[in-house]
Write an enzyme that holds these catalytic residues in place. Sequence first.
Site, PDB file in Angstrom:
ATOM      1  N   ARG A  27      -2.490   3.947 -18.813  1.00 45.96           N
ATOM      2  CA  ARG A  27      -2.146   2.620 -18.275  1.00 45.96           C
ATOM      3  C   ARG A  27      -2.406   1.503 -19.276  1.00 45.96           C
ATOM      4  NH1 ARG A  27      -1.786   2.238 -12.414  1.00 45.96           N
ATOM      5  NH2 ARG A  27      -0.723   4.135 -11.859  1.00 45.96           N
ATOM      6  N   ARG A  40       5.959  -9.733 -15.610  1.00 37.68           N
ATOM      7  CA  ARG A  40       6.247  -9.207 -14.275  1.00 37.68           C
ATOM      8  C   ARG A  40       6.640 -10.340 -13.329  1.00 37.68           C
ATOM      9  NH1 ARG A  40       1.845  -6.584 -10.341  1.00 37.68           N
ATOM     10  NH2 ARG A  40       1.266  -8.770 -10.412  1.00 37.68           N
ATOM     11  N   ASP A  77       7.167   4.854 -14.134  1.00 36.32           N
ATOM     12  CA  ASP A  77       6.226   5.322 -13.123  1.00 36.32           C
ATOM     13  C   ASP A  77       6.567   6.750 -12.747  1.00 36.32           C
ATOM     14  OD1 ASP A  77       3.978   4.038 -11.398  1.00 36.32           O
ATOM     15  OD2 ASP A  77       5.054   5.386 -10.061  1.00 36.32           O
ATOM     16  N   TYR A 154       2.718  11.833  -2.422  1.00 35.52           N
ATOM     17  CA  TYR A 154       3.278  10.510  -2.085  1.00 35.52           C
ATOM     18  C   TYR A 154       4.481  10.644  -1.158  1.00 35.52           C
ATOM     19  CZ  TYR A 154       0.184   8.465  -5.545  1.00 35.52           C
ATOM     20  OH  TYR A 154      -0.934   8.065  -6.219  1.00 35.52           O
TER      21      TYR A 154
HETATM   22  O1  CP3 Z   1       0.121   4.396 -18.875  1.00 35.13           O
HETATM   23  C1  CP3 Z   1       1.003   3.525 -19.026  1.00 35.13           C
HETATM   24  O2  CP3 Z   1       0.779   2.423 -19.557  1.00 35.13           O
HETATM   25  C2  CP3 Z   1       2.431   3.864 -18.658  1.00 35.13           C
HETATM   26  C3  CP3 Z   1       2.870   3.435 -17.383  1.00 35.13           C
HETATM   27  C4  CP3 Z   1       2.424   4.155 -16.109  1.00 35.13           C
HETATM   28  C5  CP3 Z   1       2.427   3.489 -14.860  1.00 35.13           C
HETATM   29  N1  CP3 Z   1       2.154   4.404 -13.891  1.00 35.13           N
HETATM   30  C6  CP3 Z   1       2.728   2.063 -14.669  1.00 35.13           C
HETATM   31  C7  CP3 Z   1       2.318   1.401 -13.413  1.00 35.13           C
HETATM   32  C8  CP3 Z   1       2.061   5.486 -15.875  1.00 35.13           C
HETATM   33  C9  CP3 Z   1       1.841   6.616 -16.866  1.00 35.13           C
HETATM   34  C10 CP3 Z   1       1.910   5.619 -14.456  1.00 35.13           C
HETATM   35  C11 CP3 Z   1       1.571   6.903 -13.813  1.00 35.13           C
HETATM   36  C12 CP3 Z   1       1.278   6.912 -12.378  1.00 35.13           C
HETATM   37  N2  CP3 Z   1       1.846   6.186 -11.381  1.00 35.13           N
HETATM   38  C13 CP3 Z   1       0.383   7.831 -11.765  1.00 35.13           C
HETATM   39  C14 CP3 Z   1      -0.376   8.916 -12.476  1.00 35.13           C
HETATM   40  C15 CP3 Z   1      -1.501   8.408 -13.262  1.00 35.13           C
HETATM   41  C16 CP3 Z   1      -2.647   7.881 -12.456  1.00 35.13           C
HETATM   42  O3  CP3 Z   1      -2.924   6.682 -12.586  1.00 35.13           O
HETATM   43  O4  CP3 Z   1      -3.266   8.682 -11.753  1.00 35.13           O
HETATM   44  C17 CP3 Z   1       0.379   7.575 -10.390  1.00 35.13           C
HETATM   45  C18 CP3 Z   1      -0.446   8.282  -9.336  1.00 35.13           C
HETATM   46  C19 CP3 Z   1       1.323   6.543 -10.148  1.00 35.13           C
HETATM   47  C20 CP3 Z   1       1.735   5.973  -8.836  1.00 35.13           C
HETATM   48  C21 CP3 Z   1       1.460   4.544  -8.781  1.00 35.13           C
HETATM   49  N3  CP3 Z   1       2.215   3.580  -9.409  1.00 35.13           N
HETATM   50  C22 CP3 Z   1       0.392   3.912  -8.117  1.00 35.13           C
HETATM   51  C23 CP3 Z   1      -0.677   4.621  -7.328  1.00 35.13           C
HETATM   52  C24 CP3 Z   1       0.532   2.541  -8.363  1.00 35.13           C
HETATM   53  C25 CP3 Z   1      -0.303   1.430  -7.830  1.00 35.13           C
HETATM   54  C26 CP3 Z   1      -1.509   1.367  -8.665  1.00 35.13           C
HETATM   55  C27 CP3 Z   1      -2.277   0.133  -8.432  1.00 35.13           C
HETATM   56  O5  CP3 Z   1      -3.352   0.111  -9.044  1.00 35.13           O
HETATM   57  O6  CP3 Z   1      -1.823  -0.778  -7.718  1.00 35.13           O
HETATM   58  C28 CP3 Z   1       1.650   2.359  -9.197  1.00 35.13           C
HETATM   59  C29 CP3 Z   1       2.146   1.088  -9.759  1.00 35.13           C
HETATM   60  C30 CP3 Z   1       2.057   0.945 -11.238  1.00 35.13           C
HETATM   61  N4  CP3 Z   1       2.465   1.894 -12.132  1.00 35.13           N
HETATM   62  C31 CP3 Z   1       1.621  -0.204 -11.956  1.00 35.13           C
HETATM   63  C32 CP3 Z   1       1.804   0.073 -13.317  1.00 35.13           C
HETATM   64  C33 CP3 Z   1       1.564  -0.836 -14.493  1.00 35.13           C
HETATM   65  C34 CP3 Z   1       1.125  -1.493 -11.337  1.00 35.13           C
HETATM   66  C35 CP3 Z   1       2.331  -2.255 -10.909  1.00 35.13           C
HETATM   67  C36 CP3 Z   1       2.081  -3.721 -10.842  1.00 35.13           C
HETATM   68  O7  CP3 Z   1       1.582  -4.192  -9.817  1.00 35.13           O
HETATM   69  O8  CP3 Z   1       2.455  -4.402 -11.822  1.00 35.13           O
END
Ligand code: CP3
Length: 354
Positions: A27, A40, A77, A154
Site C-alpha cells: 500500500r 482522489r 485493487d 468479499y
Molecule cells: O499496495 C499498493 O500501493 C497498490 C494498491 C493496492 C490497493 N489495494 C489500493 C487501495 C493493493 C495491492 C490493494 C490490495 C487489496 N485490496 C487487498 C489485499 C492486501 C491487503 O491489504 O490485505 C485487499 C484485502 C483489498 C480490498 C480493499 N480495497 C479494502 C479492504 C479496502 C479498504 C481499505 C481501507 O483501509 O479503507 C480497499 C480500498 C483501497 N485499495 C484503498 C487503496 C489505496 C483505499 C481507497 C481510498 O479510500 O482511497
Amino acid sequence: MTELKNDRYLRALYKQPVDCTPVWMMRQAGRYLPEYRELRAQAGDFLSLCKNAELACEVTMQPLRRFDLDAAILFSDILTIPDTMGLGLYFETGEGPKFSHPITSKADVDKIGIPDPEGELQYVMNAVRTIRRELKGEVPLIGFSGSPWTLATYMVEGGTSKAFTKIKKMMYAEPQTLHALLDKLADSVVSYLNAQIKAGAQSVMVFDTWGGVLTPRDYHDFSLQYMQKIVDGLIREHDGRRVPVTLFTKNAGMWLERIAATGCDGVGLDWTINMADAKARIGDKVALQGNMDPSMLYASPERIRQEVSTILDGFGEGTGHVFNLGHGIHLDVPPDNAGVFIDAVHELSKPYHG
Ligand code: CP3
C-alpha cells in the site's frame, strides 16, 4: 530484454547477489500521502483513480518520487475481478468495500463468467502499460491479484467481515458451491495475472489476506490448493527474464513449508513470525518478503532503525530478502517515517552483502 537501472528487487527474489537489501511497502501508494488524497478528491473517488490509466499511473509514481523504493506496484485493487463479474462494487467511507449483489447460491456461481483481461479489465492492463512507459526502467513493476479464497470472502460476505460466517457456512454446508466459485476465480486470476505480465508487470504477487482464518486442513483445500493452481498456470518467463511470483497469506506462519512447496519464488511474511525462524524453515527454497509491523512506523526514527536492524539481523547474510512491512501501511502514518524506514533498510543492510 528491457534494461533495468535498479534490479535489486528481482535479484533478491532470484537469490542473486545484491549490494543492499531491496525494499518496498505494501500500500505504498495511498491515503497516508497528501498528494494521493488530493488526486482522489479531484477524481471523485477511489475507483475512478483505478479506472483511469493516467491517474492510476500518477498515483503509482507518487511514493517513488518521495522515497528510494526498489519496486513500483500497480495502483489498482484486488476487487476489480469481482466488480467485473457484476457484483456491484462500491466503497462507503470508513467502511471499506461492499458488494450490492453478493454470491448466495450455486445459481449465482453458475452465472459468473471468466472476465476477459483485455476486455472488461482492459483499464488495468492500460494502467500497467502506462506505468511501464513512465517508469523508464528505473525499477521493476509488480502486478498483483487477490487469492481466490480472499476474493470469495468479499463476494460471499458482501464486504469486509470479522467472523466470516457466511462463507464458512457455505464452506461447511455446501462445499461444492464454494469449490465451483474458487475454481472460476483461480481461472480468472491466472488469465488476469498473465495479461498483466504480457502488458509489462515484471513480477506478480498474490494477496491472501484472509487465508489465516481457516483450519489447517481447510487452508489447504479452500485457499492453498487454488493458489497452487495459479502458480502452475502463470507465465514464468517474459521479455527474457524470469517473472517471480510471491504468495502472501496473512497469519500463516504455521504453514510456511506448505506455501513454499507450491513452487512460488517468494513468500510474504506478516510480523507474527521471526525472520530468523522463517529463514531456517523455508529460506533454502524461496526468497522471503517482510516483515516489520506497520505500526512501527508510528515510532521514533531511532526505534524504526532499531527494528529494521533486528529484522536484518534475523535474516542474516546474503541475498533472498525483500524488505517490506508485514501488511499495508496505515493511513495515518507520517510520510517522513516511511522515508526513515526505507533509508534504514538500504543503509543498515550493506554489511550483510558482499
Ligand atoms: O499496495 C499498493 O500501493 C497498490 C494498491 C493496492 C490497493 N489495494 C489500493 C487501495 C493493493 C495491492 C490493494 C490490495 C487489496 N485490496 C487487498 C489485499 C492486501 C491487503 O491489504 O490485505 C485487499 C484485502 C483489498 C480490498 C480493499 N480495497 C479494502 C479492504 C479496502 C479498504 C481499505 C481501507 O483501509 O479503507 C480497499 C480500498 C483501497 N485499495 C484503498 C487503496 C489505496 C483505499 C481507497 C481510498 O479510500 O482511497
